[in-house]
Design a protein around this motif. Structure first.
Motif, PDB file in Angstrom:
ATOM      1  N   ALA A  26       0.827  -1.201   0.000  1.00 26.68           N
ATOM      2  CA  ALA A  26       0.000   0.000   0.000  1.00 26.68           C
ATOM      3  C   ALA A  26       0.865   1.255   0.000  1.00 26.68           C
ATOM      4  O   ALA A  26       1.783   1.379   0.796  1.00 26.68           O
ATOM      5  N   GLY A  27       0.575   2.154  -0.891  1.00 30.08           N
ATOM      6  CA  GLY A  27       1.337   3.393  -0.960  1.00 30.08           C
ATOM      7  C   GLY A  27       2.308   3.425  -2.131  1.00 30.08           C
ATOM      8  O   GLY A  27       2.862   4.467  -2.459  1.00 30.08           O
ATOM      9  N   SER A  31       3.783   6.730  -4.192  1.00 32.95           N
ATOM     10  CA  SER A  31       5.217   7.008  -4.299  1.00 32.95           C
ATOM     11  C   SER A  31       5.592   7.241  -5.754  1.00 32.95           C
ATOM     12  O   SER A  31       6.332   8.156  -6.093  1.00 32.95           O
ATOM     13  N   LYS A  34       4.256  10.502  -6.978  1.00 35.75           N
ATOM     14  CA  LYS A  34       5.062  11.589  -6.437  1.00 35.75           C
ATOM     15  C   LYS A  34       6.358  11.731  -7.243  1.00 35.75           C
ATOM     16  O   LYS A  34       6.788  12.839  -7.566  1.00 35.75           O
ATOM     17  N   PHE A  44       7.247  22.461  -4.885  1.00 36.26           N
ATOM     18  CA  PHE A  44       7.292  21.502  -3.783  1.00 36.26           C
ATOM     19  C   PHE A  44       5.937  21.321  -3.087  1.00 36.26           C
ATOM     20  O   PHE A  44       5.472  20.217  -2.864  1.00 36.26           O
ATOM     21  N   ARG A  48       3.550  18.006  -2.824  1.00 30.73           N
ATOM     22  CA  ARG A  48       3.221  17.509  -1.492  1.00 30.73           C
ATOM     23  C   ARG A  48       1.708  17.338  -1.311  1.00 30.73           C
ATOM     24  O   ARG A  48       1.233  16.304  -0.840  1.00 30.73           O
ATOM     25  N   ALA A  51       0.524  14.445  -3.423  1.00 30.01           N
ATOM     26  CA  ALA A  51       0.996  13.157  -2.893  1.00 30.01           C
ATOM     27  C   ALA A  51       0.180  12.734  -1.674  1.00 30.01           C
ATOM     28  O   ALA A  51      -0.204  11.574  -1.541  1.00 30.01           O
ATOM     29  N   ILE A  52      -0.108  13.679  -0.798  1.00 28.42           N
ATOM     30  CA  ILE A  52      -0.884  13.345   0.404  1.00 28.42           C
ATOM     31  C   ILE A  52      -2.297  12.878   0.017  1.00 28.42           C
ATOM     32  O   ILE A  52      -2.779  11.864   0.502  1.00 28.42           O
ATOM     33  N   PHE A  55      -2.162   9.435  -1.554  1.00 24.66           N
ATOM     34  CA  PHE A  55      -1.846   8.410  -0.559  1.00 24.66           C
ATOM     35  C   PHE A  55      -3.071   8.046   0.280  1.00 24.66           C
ATOM     36  O   PHE A  55      -3.361   6.873   0.514  1.00 24.66           O
ATOM     37  N   PHE A 113      -3.316   3.598  10.820  1.00 25.66           N
ATOM     38  CA  PHE A 113      -4.319   4.235   9.968  1.00 25.66           C
ATOM     39  C   PHE A 113      -5.690   4.024  10.585  1.00 25.66           C
ATOM     40  O   PHE A 113      -5.794   3.461  11.674  1.00 25.66           O
TER      41      PHE A 113
ATOM     42  N   ASN B  53       5.834  -0.741  10.817  1.00 25.06           N
ATOM     43  CA  ASN B  53       5.436  -1.395   9.559  1.00 25.06           C
ATOM     44  C   ASN B  53       5.863  -0.561   8.346  1.00 25.06           C
ATOM     45  O   ASN B  53       6.169   0.624   8.472  1.00 25.06           O
ATOM     46  N   GLN B  55       4.351   0.878   6.117  1.00 29.85           N
ATOM     47  CA  GLN B  55       3.555   2.083   5.848  1.00 29.85           C
ATOM     48  C   GLN B  55       4.168   3.333   6.476  1.00 29.85           C
ATOM     49  O   GLN B  55       3.933   4.449   6.030  1.00 29.85           O
ATOM     50  N   ARG B  58       6.428   4.536   3.837  1.00 29.58           N
ATOM     51  CA  ARG B  58       5.653   5.145   2.741  1.00 29.58           C
ATOM     52  C   ARG B  58       5.180   6.538   3.141  1.00 29.58           C
ATOM     53  O   ARG B  58       5.292   7.494   2.389  1.00 29.58           O
ATOM     54  N   THR B  59       4.613   6.608   4.329  1.00 29.20           N
ATOM     55  CA  THR B  59       4.101   7.888   4.822  1.00 29.20           C
ATOM     56  C   THR B  59       5.241   8.912   4.858  1.00 29.20           C
ATOM     57  O   THR B  59       5.080  10.062   4.441  1.00 29.20           O
ATOM     58  N   GLU B  61       7.924   8.952   3.111  1.00 28.50           N
ATOM     59  CA  GLU B  61       8.314   9.282   1.741  1.00 28.50           C
ATOM     60  C   GLU B  61       7.392  10.365   1.186  1.00 28.50           C
ATOM     61  O   GLU B  61       7.836  11.395   0.678  1.00 28.50           O
ATOM     62  N   ILE B  62       6.096  10.125   1.344  1.00 31.90           N
ATOM     63  CA  ILE B  62       5.093  11.062   0.831  1.00 31.90           C
ATOM     64  C   ILE B  62       5.287  12.448   1.450  1.00 31.90           C
ATOM     65  O   ILE B  62       5.113  13.468   0.804  1.00 31.90           O
ATOM     66  N   LEU B  63       5.671  12.496   2.708  1.00 35.18           N
ATOM     67  CA  LEU B  63       5.752  13.772   3.422  1.00 35.18           C
ATOM     68  C   LEU B  63       7.152  14.368   3.491  1.00 35.18           C
ATOM     69  O   LEU B  63       7.363  15.377   4.139  1.00 35.18           O
ATOM     70  N   ASP B  64       8.135  13.737   2.864  1.00 31.01           N
ATOM     71  CA  ASP B  64       9.520  14.208   2.939  1.00 31.01           C
ATOM     72  C   ASP B  64      10.013  14.332   4.375  1.00 31.01           C
ATOM     73  O   ASP B  64      10.583  15.346   4.781  1.00 31.01           O
ATOM     74  N   LEU B  87      14.286   3.800  -0.501  1.00 26.48           N
ATOM     75  CA  LEU B  87      13.855   5.191  -0.620  1.00 26.48           C
ATOM     76  C   LEU B  87      14.822   6.142   0.083  1.00 26.48           C
ATOM     77  O   LEU B  87      14.603   7.344   0.126  1.00 26.48           O
TER      78      LEU B  87
END
Ligand SMILES: Nc1ncnc2c1ncn2[C@@H]1O[C@H](COP(=O)(O)OP(=O)(O)O)[C@@H](O)[C@H]1O
Ligand SMILES: [Mg+2]
Lengths: 151, 124, 114
Positions: A26-27, A31, A34, A44, A48, A51-52, A55, A113, B53, B55, B58-59, B61-64, B87
Motif C-alpha cells: 500500500a502506498g 510514491s 510523487k 514543492f 506535497r 501526494a498526500i 496516498f 491508519f 510497519n 507504511q 511510505r508515509t 516518503e510522501i511527506l519528505d 527510498l
C-alpha cells in the motif's frame, strides 16, 4: 502516454491499478506518482499536496475495496487525480467525511491508519475535491491540485 | 542539529542511513498514528514513532520526513528496512519511550512542528 | 509533582476530573495505541495522546494514570467526556503538538528532580 515535448510542464496522463487488501504494498502507487510529479519540477508544495491526497485515497482502496484505479493527469495549470474503486461503497458520505468517523478494522488501526482523518485530509489538501459512491459497487474521487508558482 | 548528535542523545542504533548522519534536523513530530502524521507533519521533520510497519516508510516518503526515530526499542521488520533503504530514508532506533525521546530532544533544542492549516479553511 | 502544576505551566484546559488535580505525577507516557499504553505505561504517569475515543478513560483507570492530555487542541469525544467526568479522571487539552507537550513536561519533571 507521457507527452515528450520539451515544454516545462507537458500534458500527462497515466493510470495505475491498486489491489485491495494488500497492505504490504500500500502506498506504492502514490510514491510512483510523487516521483513523476517531481520529475516535472513542479513546486514543492503542489507535489506535497497531490501526494498526500493520492496516498489517503490509495490507503482507502487498500482498506475498503477489492481493487481500484488511480489516474493522474497533469496539464499546465493543474493536477487531476481520479480514483475509481470497485468496493463496498460509502452509505453516508457526509458521515464518512467527518473527522474521526471510521469503520476501520483492528488490523488497520494497528498500522496507524483508520483514525477517520483521511477524507478530511484530502478535503484540506486538495484545491477541489469531489466524491461519489454507490453501496456495493464502488467509490469515485476526483481531486484537483492547482499548479501555482510559489504556493 | 546533526543526525549523529540525535543518535548520541538517544543512545540510538542506526538501522538505515549510516551515510546520512551529517543531515541537519531542527524539528520533530511524535505520533503513533500515521493519519495524524499525514494531517500535520511538515517536510524535513523527524518522525518519532512506535510503529514499525512499511507504511511508516511510505508515509515518510510522501511527506519528505528527514528521518524516522523508532522508539520503545522496537525492531523494524525486514520489509520496512528494505523499503527505507530503497527510498533512502534514515531509521534510528532507541530503547527510550516516546516521552523520554521527546524530552531529551526538546532539551537539546529540537522544536515541535505542525502544519497550521486549519481544518475548516475551505468549506468555512 | 502535582498535576495542577503541569496544568498551570502548560496552560492546559481542564475538561474533567478537576477534583483530582492534586494527584502526583511520576512520569509521562506518550502513545496513541491503546494496547501499547496498557502494556507499557506506569502508575502515576501522565498520558499524552491524540486519541479521543472513550476507551482512553478505561485505560487511564485500569493503569492508575494521573490523567490524560489530549494534544493539538483535540477535544474529547462526548462519550469520553461524560465517562471521564463520572469517573473523575482528569482529561486536559493542550494546544501544543505531542512533541512539544511531552518535551515541556519532561523538562518540568527533570527540573523538580534536581
Ligand atoms: N474507497 C472507499 N470505499 C468504501 N468506503 C470508504 C472508502 N473510503 C472511505 N470509506 C469509508 O469512510 C470512512 C472514513 O474514511 P477516512 O476519512 O479515509 O478514514 P479512515 O480510512 O481512517 O477510516 C472509512 O472508515 C470507510 O468507512
Ligand atoms: Mg482512510
Amino acid at each position: 502516454m507521457p507527452g515528450k515535448s520539451a515544454d516545462k510542464k507537458p500534458s500527462f496522463s497515466d493510470t495505475f491499478s491498486v489491489v485491495g487488501g494488500n497492505f504490504d504494498d500500500a502506498g506504492r502507487v502514490s510514491s510512483r506518482i510523487k516521483g513523476i510529479l517531481k520529475k516535472m519540477c513542479l513546486p514543492f508544495e503542489v507535489i506535497r499536496k497531490a501526494a498526500i491526497c493520492t496516498f489517503e485515497a490509495e490507503m482507502n482502496i487498500v482498506c475498503y475495496a477489492q481493487r481500484g484505479d488511480i489516474t493522474l493527469s497533469v496539464d499546465e495549470d493543474r493536477i487531476v487525480i481520479e480514483v475509481v474503486d470497485q468496493g463496498e461503497g460509502i452509505p453516508d458520505i457526509d458521515l464518512a467525511m467527518q473527522a474521526g468517523y471510521s469503520t476501520s478494522t483492528a488490523k488497520i488501526r494497528e498500522m496507524g491508519f483508520g483514525a477517520g482523518m483521511g477524507l478530511m485530509n484530502i478535503d484540506r489538501y486538495a484545491d477541489d475535491f469531489d466524491i461519489t459512491s454507490e453501496v456495493g459497487k464502488g467509490t469515485k474521487l476526483v481531486m484537483i491540485v492547482n499548479i501555482t508558482e510559489g504556493s | 542539529m546533526k543526525l549523529s548528535e540525535v543518535q548520541q542523545i538517544l543512545d540510538a542504533e542506526v538501522v538505515v542511513g549510516q551515510d546520512q548522519m551529517q543531515k541537519d534536523v531542527y524539528t520533530a513530530f511524535g505520533a503513533d498514528l500515521m493519519s495524524d502524521v499525514l494531517a500535520f507533519a511538515r517536510p524535513g521533520t523527524m518522525l518519532l514513532t512506535g510503529l514499525t510497519n512499511p507504511q511508516v516508510i511510505r508515509t515518510s516518503e510522501i511527506l519528505d520526513i528527514a528521518a524516522i526515530i523508532i522508539v520503545r526499542g522496537k525492531v523494524p521488520p525486514p520489509e520496512t528496512i528494505k523499503l527505507a533503504e530503497e527510498l533512502n530514508i534514515p531509521i534510528l532506533r532507541t530503547r527510550y519511550i516516546l516521552f523520554e525521546t521527546a524530552g531529551r530532544l526538546y532539551r537539546w533544542g529540537i522544536v515541535g512542528c505542525v502544519d497550521k492549516v486549519d481544518a475548516g479553511k475551505k468549506r468555512g | 509533582m502535582e498535576l495542577g502544576f503541569i496544568v498551570k505551566n502548560l496552560k492546559l484546559m481542564v475538561r474533567s476530573g478537576s477534583e483530582n488535580l492534586t494527584v502526583d505525577v511520576n512520569g509521562g507516557y506518550v502513545g496513541d495505541l491503546l494496547s501499547d499504553v496498557i502494556a507499557n505505561s506506569k502508575q502515576g504517569d501522565i498520558w499524552i495522546t491524540r486519541q479521543i475515543h472513550q476507551n482512553i478513560v478505561a485505560v487511564a483507570t485500569l493503569k492508575d494514570l494521573a490523567g490524560i492530555i489530549l494534544v493539538d487542541n483535540n477535544e474529547p469525544a462526548r462519550e469520553t467526556l461524560e465517562k471521564a467526568i463520572r469517573e473523575m479522571v482528569p482529561v486536559m487539552v493542550s494546544e501544543l503538538p505531542c512533541f512539544e507537550t511531552a518535551g515541556r513536561i519532561y523538562q518540568l519533571i527533570a527540573a523538580r528532580e534536581k
